[in-house]
Design an enzyme around this catalytic site. Structure first.
Site, short mmCIF file in Angstrom:
data_model
loop_
_atom_site.label_atom_id
_atom_site.label_comp_id
_atom_site.label_asym_id
_atom_site.label_seq_id
_atom_site.Cartn_x
_atom_site.Cartn_y
_atom_site.Cartn_z
N PRO A 11 0.79 -1.22 0.00
CA PRO A 11 0.00 0.00 0.00
C PRO A 11 0.83 1.28 0.00
CG PRO A 11 -0.03 -1.04 2.16
CD PRO A 11 0.59 -2.02 1.22
N ASN A 12 0.32 2.23 -0.73
CA ASN A 12 0.87 3.60 -0.82
C ASN A 12 2.14 3.69 -1.66
OD1 ASN A 12 -1.15 4.93 0.86
ND2 ASN A 12 -0.28 3.72 2.52
N ARG A 19 4.98 10.97 -2.39
CA ARG A 19 4.71 10.76 -0.97
C ARG A 19 5.98 10.96 -0.15
NH1 ARG A 19 4.70 4.64 1.26
NH2 ARG A 19 3.99 5.09 3.36
N TYR A 24 11.10 8.77 1.25
CA TYR A 24 11.06 7.70 0.26
C TYR A 24 11.74 8.04 -1.07
CZ TYR A 24 7.75 5.73 3.57
OH TYR A 24 7.17 5.22 4.70
N ASN A 75 8.12 -5.68 -0.92
CA ASN A 75 8.01 -4.50 -0.06
C ASN A 75 6.53 -4.39 0.28
OD1 ASN A 75 7.85 -2.08 1.25
ND2 ASN A 75 8.97 -0.91 -0.30
N ALA A 78 3.22 -0.85 4.83
CA ALA A 78 2.76 -0.93 6.23
C ALA A 78 2.25 -2.32 6.60
CB ALA A 78 1.68 0.12 6.47
N GLU A 99 12.96 -9.37 1.59
CA GLU A 99 12.15 -8.22 2.01
C GLU A 99 12.92 -6.93 1.71
OE1 GLU A 99 11.36 -8.37 6.20
OE2 GLU A 99 10.19 -6.51 6.19
N HIS A 101 12.69 -2.57 1.98
CA HIS A 101 12.07 -1.30 2.35
C HIS A 101 12.97 -0.19 1.83
CE1 HIS A 101 9.20 -3.22 4.99
NE2 HIS A 101 10.20 -3.98 5.41
N ARG A 108 13.25 4.51 12.36
CA ARG A 108 11.96 5.21 12.35
C ARG A 108 11.14 4.86 13.59
NH1 ARG A 108 9.27 4.83 6.70
NH2 ARG A 108 8.14 6.62 7.61
C1 DQA Z 1 8.19 1.06 3.64
C2 DQA Z 1 8.29 1.27 5.17
C3 DQA Z 1 6.96 1.04 5.83
O1 DQA Z 1 7.08 1.25 7.24
C4 DQA Z 1 5.94 2.01 5.30
O2 DQA Z 1 4.67 1.75 5.87
C5 DQA Z 1 5.85 1.99 3.81
C6 DQA Z 1 7.09 1.93 3.05
C7 DQA Z 1 9.49 1.42 2.92
O3 DQA Z 1 9.64 1.02 1.76
O4 DQA Z 1 10.35 2.10 3.48
O5 DQA Z 1 4.78 2.13 3.23
O6 DQA Z 1 7.90 -0.31 3.40
#
Ligand code: DQA
Length: 150
Positions: A11-12, A19, A24, A75, A78, A99, A101, A108
């Protein structure tokens, strides 16, 4: 070339570039896709690159990967921190998982410092921005080659 590596984004991540760019970065998800595609080609891998805001859709794709992929780069955004459903799907997939990120989740908020995905991941790459996807594919190339030998 064999089965693809599924590169799945949660998501996002569709908002990447717009964003919180200070967290990011300024690359869009399409930029990340292009970088990942290029690196995969150099490694002799094919990728299936997708993004969804929907937890259930991610679970469905991980289930699909069980049959159609040789590894998963994930990835989960959240959902990494919340989703037992994604953890269960990854466990059932019986595939190497890396994984990723973009941000360093350990610098964080405390609620980002636990990841269900990490419980099944072979490795975790975080804090290196989009380059992390390239590194994940490099590691995956090694894992799937080792799998063939083994
Ligand atoms: C994320 C880190 C997560 O905590 C966050 O909710 C994201 C992006 C990252 O790529 O740094 O949506 O996965």
């Amino acid at each position: 070339m064999g089965k693809p590596i599924y590169v799945l984004n949660g998501p996002n991540l569709n908002l990447l570039g717009k964003r919180e760019p200070e967290v990011y970065g300024r690359d869009s998800l399409d930029d990340v896709r292009a970088m990942a595609q290029k690196r995969a080609e150099g490694l002799g891998l094919s990728i299936e690159f997708r993004q969804s805001n929907d937890e259930g859709e991610l679970v469905t794709w991980i289930q699909e990967a069980r049959e159609k992929a040789q590894g998963i780069v994930l990835n989960a955004g959240a959902y990494s921190h919340t989703s037992i459903a994604i953890l269960d799907a990854l466990q059932a997939a019986e595939l190497p998982v890396i994984e990723v990120h973009l941000s360093n989740i350990f610098r964080r908020e405390p609620y980002r410092q636990h990841s269900y995905v990490s419980l099944v991941a072979k490795g975790v790459i975080c804090g290196l921005g989009p380059k992390g996807y390239e590194f994940a594919l490099e590691a995956m190339a090694g894992l799937v080659t080792a799998g063939k030998r083994g």
